[in-house]
Design an enzyme around this catalytic site. Structure first.
Site, short mmCIF file in Angstrom:
data_model
loop_
_atom_site.label_atom_id
_atom_site.label_comp_id
_atom_site.label_asym_id
_atom_site.label_seq_id
_atom_site.Cartn_x
_atom_site.Cartn_y
_atom_site.Cartn_z
N CYS A 1 -38.21 -3.59 -81.16
CA CYS A 1 -37.70 -2.36 -81.78
C CYS A 1 -38.27 -1.11 -81.11
O CYS A 1 -37.53 -0.22 -80.72
CB CYS A 1 -38.04 -2.37 -83.27
SG CYS A 1 -37.62 -0.84 -84.08
N LYS B 1 -33.26 3.06 -77.81
CA LYS B 1 -31.79 3.11 -77.91
C LYS B 1 -31.35 4.38 -78.61
O LYS B 1 -30.45 5.08 -78.16
CB LYS B 1 -31.33 1.85 -78.65
CG LYS B 1 -29.86 1.70 -78.92
CD LYS B 1 -29.30 2.40 -80.12
CE LYS B 1 -29.96 2.09 -81.43
NZ LYS B 1 -29.75 0.77 -81.96
N TYR C 1 -23.45 -5.36 -81.90
CA TYR C 1 -24.18 -4.10 -82.00
C TYR C 1 -24.55 -3.56 -80.61
O TYR C 1 -24.31 -2.39 -80.31
CB TYR C 1 -25.52 -4.31 -82.70
CG TYR C 1 -25.56 -4.46 -84.19
CD1 TYR C 1 -25.93 -3.40 -84.99
CD2 TYR C 1 -25.32 -5.69 -84.79
CE1 TYR C 1 -26.06 -3.54 -86.36
CE2 TYR C 1 -25.44 -5.85 -86.16
CZ TYR C 1 -25.82 -4.77 -86.94
OH TYR C 1 -25.95 -4.92 -88.30
N GLU D 1 -23.03 -0.21 -78.89
CA GLU D 1 -23.93 0.96 -78.80
C GLU D 1 -24.12 1.39 -77.35
O GLU D 1 -24.04 2.59 -77.03
CB GLU D 1 -25.28 0.65 -79.45
CG GLU D 1 -25.15 0.49 -80.96
CD GLU D 1 -26.46 0.18 -81.67
OE1 GLU D 1 -26.52 0.35 -82.89
OE2 GLU D 1 -27.43 -0.25 -81.00
N GLU E 1 -19.34 13.91 -99.74
CA GLU E 1 -18.84 14.13 -101.10
C GLU E 1 -17.59 13.29 -101.37
O GLU E 1 -17.27 12.97 -102.51
CB GLU E 1 -18.56 15.61 -101.38
CG GLU E 1 -17.42 16.20 -100.60
CD GLU E 1 -17.26 17.71 -100.89
OE1 GLU E 1 -17.02 18.05 -102.05
OE2 GLU E 1 -17.38 18.51 -99.95
P1 NDP Z 1 -24.49 -9.73 -81.85
O1 NDP Z 1 -24.73 -11.03 -82.49
O2 NDP Z 1 -24.32 -8.51 -82.68
O3 NDP Z 1 -23.25 -9.82 -80.88
C1 NDP Z 1 -23.17 -10.78 -79.87
C2 NDP Z 1 -21.81 -10.64 -79.23
O4 NDP Z 1 -21.72 -11.49 -78.09
C3 NDP Z 1 -20.68 -11.02 -80.17
O5 NDP Z 1 -19.63 -10.10 -79.97
C4 NDP Z 1 -20.31 -12.42 -79.68
O6 NDP Z 1 -18.97 -12.72 -79.91
C5 NDP Z 1 -20.55 -12.30 -78.20
N1 NDP Z 1 -20.84 -13.55 -77.52
C6 NDP Z 1 -21.78 -14.45 -77.84
N2 NDP Z 1 -21.77 -15.47 -76.95
C7 NDP Z 1 -20.80 -15.20 -76.06
C8 NDP Z 1 -20.31 -15.86 -74.91
N3 NDP Z 1 -20.82 -17.02 -74.50
N4 NDP Z 1 -19.28 -15.29 -74.23
C9 NDP Z 1 -18.76 -14.12 -74.63
N5 NDP Z 1 -19.19 -13.45 -75.71
C10 NDP Z 1 -20.20 -13.98 -76.43
O7 NDP Z 1 -25.72 -9.58 -80.82
P2 NDP Z 1 -26.27 -8.36 -79.98
O8 NDP Z 1 -26.76 -8.94 -78.71
O9 NDP Z 1 -25.29 -7.23 -79.91
O10 NDP Z 1 -27.48 -7.90 -80.88
C11 NDP Z 1 -28.47 -8.83 -81.30
C12 NDP Z 1 -28.95 -8.52 -82.68
O11 NDP Z 1 -29.79 -7.38 -82.65
C13 NDP Z 1 -27.84 -8.16 -83.66
O12 NDP Z 1 -27.37 -9.29 -84.35
C14 NDP Z 1 -28.47 -7.19 -84.59
O13 NDP Z 1 -28.91 -7.88 -85.72
C15 NDP Z 1 -29.65 -6.62 -83.82
N6 NDP Z 1 -29.36 -5.22 -83.47
C16 NDP Z 1 -29.26 -4.30 -84.47
C17 NDP Z 1 -28.97 -2.99 -84.17
C18 NDP Z 1 -28.85 -2.00 -85.28
O14 NDP Z 1 -29.30 -2.29 -86.39
N7 NDP Z 1 -28.22 -0.85 -85.05
C19 NDP Z 1 -28.79 -2.53 -82.81
C20 NDP Z 1 -28.89 -3.57 -81.84
C21 NDP Z 1 -29.17 -4.87 -82.17
P3 NDP Z 1 -18.44 -13.25 -81.35
O15 NDP Z 1 -18.43 -12.05 -82.25
O16 NDP Z 1 -17.06 -13.74 -81.03
O17 NDP Z 1 -19.37 -14.33 -81.78
#
Ligand code: NDP
Length: 463
Positions: free
Chosen positions: A43, A51, A180, A184, A444
């Site tokens: 974080c 970020k 996410y 972002e 609001e």
């Molecule tokens: P996420 O789980 O949010 O997203 C992963 C993405 O990768 C999904 O769109 C998924 O698709 C796709 N994906 C996974 N495997 C493959 C693959 N083999 N080929 C193609 N696409 C794939 O993970 P992030 O890496 O974005 O973030 C990790 C975690 O960090 C998040 O879950 C979140 O909890 C945390 N985070 C929170 C933030 C915040 O609170 N603002 C900011 C950044 C991170 P599909 O949807 O189809 O499964």
């Protein structure tokens, strides 16, 4: 002579580990906390905090543009990436210092080393090659960007880790993923002037969020000039003689870009931790399996945060740490509460959300009232920006309880925090209606949507 060297040995100095270590030490427990990289964890060091600083940096071009309608003339502007990186690094170093100081003040011993379990009570401090013992061990080693070894040429790609330290801002970038991090960073890079393409395998980005938020942010990103290709996946990454990357996609298109970033989820950091030696059970992606109290199958070893692959969010790891302290040291067994977690996606526009999406709510409740507003916020009137805000409340018709609240637009993340209280407190639509509006604000709208926009009965939308 004490039976163990420490009451608690924490492995991992991120949000969860530091909170648990600091609280236990402040209660007079003998605590050591080991971190092999930098205190603060994902974080602080290479996640939420840097970020968000990048998000702020990337918003200035729109602020400059918007100022014209308010009478301002902004002179020539330019952006210097190395300045942003240096200032961001200084802030991160300051925060890391605060984390360390907090631990030291509480009386925890800081161990700057990798730590590996030898058995259920013994830890090897790798740097000094010594062993210590502890009554309880807490594993809070977090996660790392998921790699994609099956993708030919994946070694040419960067992850969010490297994105925080690029020597140069690329002229063009492709980002794979629709979660996410992908969303972002697509907005960050675009805002900083990088030609940006998002490649997502599904039909709509940001799975698990409310469809209005998903579509709304998708449309807004495209309107800004971010290209979103979905559904598509990268099949092959080639590096060309000029240093650019050629990304072959499943839709037969080849993208030529300076950088490719993979944001395909995060994997738990459990390799080489000695979990087998200690007999700690792991799950199918290597996560540590815990019970409702964050306890592993070895009863003196606990795990919290991303390494358990429950809900990967900083405040959740901190909450799990506090529950661990209550359970183990305050004789008050407490299970983490994962219900109605408010969260924000720092896309541009932002998403702020708490509770159920419409699709999820439609499965759980016989009848829903949906209150929905889409409007141009006042700040965009003089600026001429066309971006709309969307606000949505989902109400269980039987109880009048607000079961989901979703906002897309400026400051949605800030609103989500306050909506989180209302939804967590199980307030009803009548409580929202009885609340006086704060005028003139965008928020609001959340207390002035008196008539349902539509209803959902038995999963079907009705007028
Ligand atoms: P996420 O789980 O949010 O997203 C992963 C993405 O990768 C999904 O769109 C998924 O698709 C796709 N994906 C996974 N495997 C493959 C693959 N083999 N080929 C193609 N696409 C794939 O993970 P992030 O890496 O974005 O973030 C990790 C975690 O960090 C998040 O879950 C979140 O909890 C945390 N985070 C929170 C933030 C915040 O609170 N603002 C900011 C950044 C991170 P599909 O949807 O189809 O499964």
């Amino acid at each position: 002579m004490a039976e163990f060297d420490y009451d608690l040995f924490v492995i991992g100095g991120g949000s969860g580990g530091v909170r648990a270590g600091r609280l236990a030490a402040s209660m007079g427990k003998r605590v050591a906390i080991a971190e092999e990289y930098r205190f603060g964890g994902t974080c602080v060091i290479r996640g939420c905090v840097p970020k968000k600083l990048f998000v702020y940096a990337s918003q200035f071009p729109e602020h400059f543009e918007d100022s014209a309608g308010y009478g301002w003339t902004v002179g020539e502007t330019s952006f210097d990436w190395p300045t942003l990186i240096a200032n961001k690094d200084r802030e991160i170093a300051r925060l890391e210092g605060l984390y360390r100081a907090g631990l030291e003040r509480a009386g925890a011993e800081i161990v700057e080393s990798r730590a590996v379990l030898l058995d259920r009570h013994t830890v090897r401090i790798v740097k000094d090659n010594r062993t210590v013992t502890a009554r309880h061990i807490l594993i809070a080693t977090g996660g790392r960007p998921t790699e994609h070894p099956a993708l030919p040429g994946h070694e040419h790609a960067i992850s969010s880790n490297e994105a925080f330290h690029l020597e140069q801002l690329p002229a063009s970038i492709a980002i794979a993923g629709g979660g996410y991090i992908a969303v972002e960073f697509a907005n960050i890079f675009h805002g900083l002037g990088v030609e940006t393409t998002l490649i997502y395998r599904g039909k709509e980005i940001l799975g698990r969020f409310d469809m209005d938020m998903r579509r709304g942010v998708h449309n807004a990103m495209e309107a800004k000039g971010i290209r979103i290709i979905c559904p598509a996946v990268a099949h092959n990454i080639g590096k060309r003689a000029d240093g650019k990357l050629a990304i072959e996609l499943s839709n037969d298109e080849t993208l030529i870009v300076d950088q490719l970033m993979l944001a395909l989820g995060r994997s738990p950091n459990t390799e080489g931790l000695g979990l087998e030696a200690a007999g700690v059970e792991t799950g199918h992606i290597g996560e540590i399996v815990v019970d409702d109290y964050s306890r592993t199958n070895v009863d003196n070893i606990y795990a919290i945060g991303d390494v358990t692959n429950r809900v990967q969010l900083t405040p959740v790891a901190i909450h799990e740490a506090m529950c661990f302290i209550d359970t183990v040291y305050r004789d008050k067994p407490t299970t983490p509460d994962f219900d109605a977690i408010a969260t924000a996606v720092f896309s541009q526009p932002e998403i702020g959300t708490v509770g159920l999406s419409e699709d999820e709510a439609a499965k759980r409740f016989d009848e829903l009232e949906i209150y929905r507003a889409e409007f141009r916020p006042m700040r965009h009137t003089l600026s001429g920006r066309q971006e709309k805000m969307i606000m949505k409340l989902l109400v269980d018709a039987a109880t009048r309880r607000v079961v989901g609240a979703h906002v897309l637009g400026v400051d949605a993340g800030e609103m989500a925090q306050l909506l989180g209280i209302a939804v967590k407190a199980r307030l009803t639509k009548d409580d929202f209606d009885a609340t006086m509006a704060v005028h003139p604000t965008a928020a609001e709208e959340l207390v002035t949507m008196y008539q349902p926009t539509y209803r959902v009965k038995n999963g079907e939308r009705v007028a």
